[in-house]
Design an enzyme around this catalytic site. Sequence first.
Site, PDB file in Angstrom:
ATOM      1  CG  ASN A 260      92.775 -71.386  -1.037  1.00 55.84           C
ATOM      2  OD1 ASN A 260      92.021 -70.720  -0.334  1.00 55.84           O
ATOM      3  ND2 ASN A 260      93.906 -70.912  -1.501  1.00 55.84           N
TER       4      ASN A 260
ATOM      5  CD  GLU B   2      97.514 -74.746   2.930  1.00 60.27           C
ATOM      6  OE1 GLU B   2      96.444 -75.382   2.859  1.00 60.27           O
ATOM      7  OE2 GLU B   2      97.880 -73.933   2.062  1.00 60.27           O
TER       8      GLU B   2
ATOM      9  CB  SER C 120      97.923 -68.464  -1.711  1.00 61.66           C
ATOM     10  OG  SER C 120      97.668 -67.550  -2.772  1.00 61.66           O
TER      11      SER C 120
ATOM     12  CG  HIS D 149      99.805 -70.855   1.785  1.00 60.04           C
ATOM     13  ND1 HIS D 149      98.515 -71.343   1.708  1.00 60.04           N
ATOM     14  CD2 HIS D 149      99.694 -69.508   1.625  1.00 60.04           C
ATOM     15  CE1 HIS D 149      97.682 -70.347   1.508  1.00 60.04           C
ATOM     16  NE2 HIS D 149      98.373 -69.229   1.457  1.00 60.04           N
TER      17      HIS D 149
END
Length: 505
Positions: free
Chosen positions: A196, A158, A125, A146
């Site tokens: 993120n 992802e 991550s 991910h």
Amino acid sequence: MTGWAGQVGRIRVIGTGVMGRGIVQLAATGGVTVELADVQPEAVAAAIDHVGAMVDRLVAKEKLSEEKGRAAKERLVPVDGPLAPADGVDLVIEAVREDLDTKQTLFAGLEKICGPETIFATNTSSLSVTQIAAGLADPTRMIGLHFFNPVPLMRLVEVIPGARTADWLPGEALELVRGWGHEPVLAKDAPGFLVNHAGRGLNTEALQILSESLAAPAEIDRIARDVLGLKLGPFELLDLTGLDVSHAVLESIWSGFHSEPRLRPSWLTRPRVAAGLFGRKTGEGFYRYVDGKQEVPPEPTAPPAPTMPVYAADERLGRLLSAAGVDVVPDAYPDTVLLVTLRGESTVDAARQLELPAARVVGIDALGYESRFTMSVHPGLDPHYGRAAWGALAATGTPVTVVRDGAAPIAQRLLASIINTACYIADQGLAAPADIDTAVRLGLGYPRGPLAWGDLVGPEKVLRILNGLLRGTGDPRYRPSSWLTERVALGLPLASTGTRPADLA
């Protein structure tokens, strides 16, 4: 290797934690045989039992037929360690601890026992996929997949190619994930990947607002939920994630982009981490938690409706107040409380522009008339008129949050930061606009993707807010992305790529 995704029949998942179990369940119900491995053999049997129980639950809820449930459980295969013989394994997905050396060592060992056709995927991550692959003799076989917790419910994945990932692999990985019933997005191997990175728009700006002492965490959260429609306010989210985790992500993404001002963390987080104020896991963060239950400060009681007349510079606001029985007058008469609607400016600036006496002027955020009023109080306001404004707004029955005046209203700042961060991601070519919106909507739970949100609000309004913040603060964190400024100038939507050089070939 066109068609690889359709030929994947056997995979190995390494790691029996929550993430590993979720990936196993997803793949097994998606129709492939799944080997489960771990450095602790006893953990494998427990994990398979857990996944089997979850499949049984899906069958009981009629989300999976009995036949498919039975077949999924039959596809669960325990193996004796991560480096057990791997004949016939098409794909290996690791879900081990987030440590570069650990992952590189694991894949170096896998490369010795797996055939050259086996693809390697990391569920990292935060680490660079390219760095993880650098330890391989053949880094072209490595890609990032991910997943998000809980994997069966969080449909987003992802897909992150490294710098040397084979050209054919990202497209096939996207197809594989779709075949398992999840929604993939393609992201560059950049700090924070996509979700993120995009999430910094909300958290960094909320912390900035708190550092300016404009409002308390609970007040900012109420505005974020009621005005912007977020499921959790930014400080509730930080407490849920754990500030120890969030602080590290904030710092790493900011440093990864070489101190880009838009991503700058707040000085507030470091001392709170040092004090152990992580959030739910420690019983105290931005909120206190007693027996796991969040303690939220009550909202203050509003004054009664005023007897003095009220002038509202915005006609819509005036109509709402009139319908509530407030005496609304058509002009800024003497001894009248003056309400000005803010759109990317402070109350003081708005009063100056309208040539109104600041002592009687109260700013109201243009967002949230039906859900929550945000009332801005500047240092020169006469408290008598401030209380009258508060009472007038409360008379409508809509909640009111009273905050200190800043360069722009709180909801506008949060929204503009969310949208500008997404525009920066698009401008850097880190992901396609559609993938940015999908990732944020599914991964962060926002009511809509940030680029589509910007189009709904109006790109020119977002640009006005950012330029107002840039003028009012002088802080380059509010520098508008060129993706935004160009599209406003051309009248194009933010969620569109527009014409590119490749389109002319």
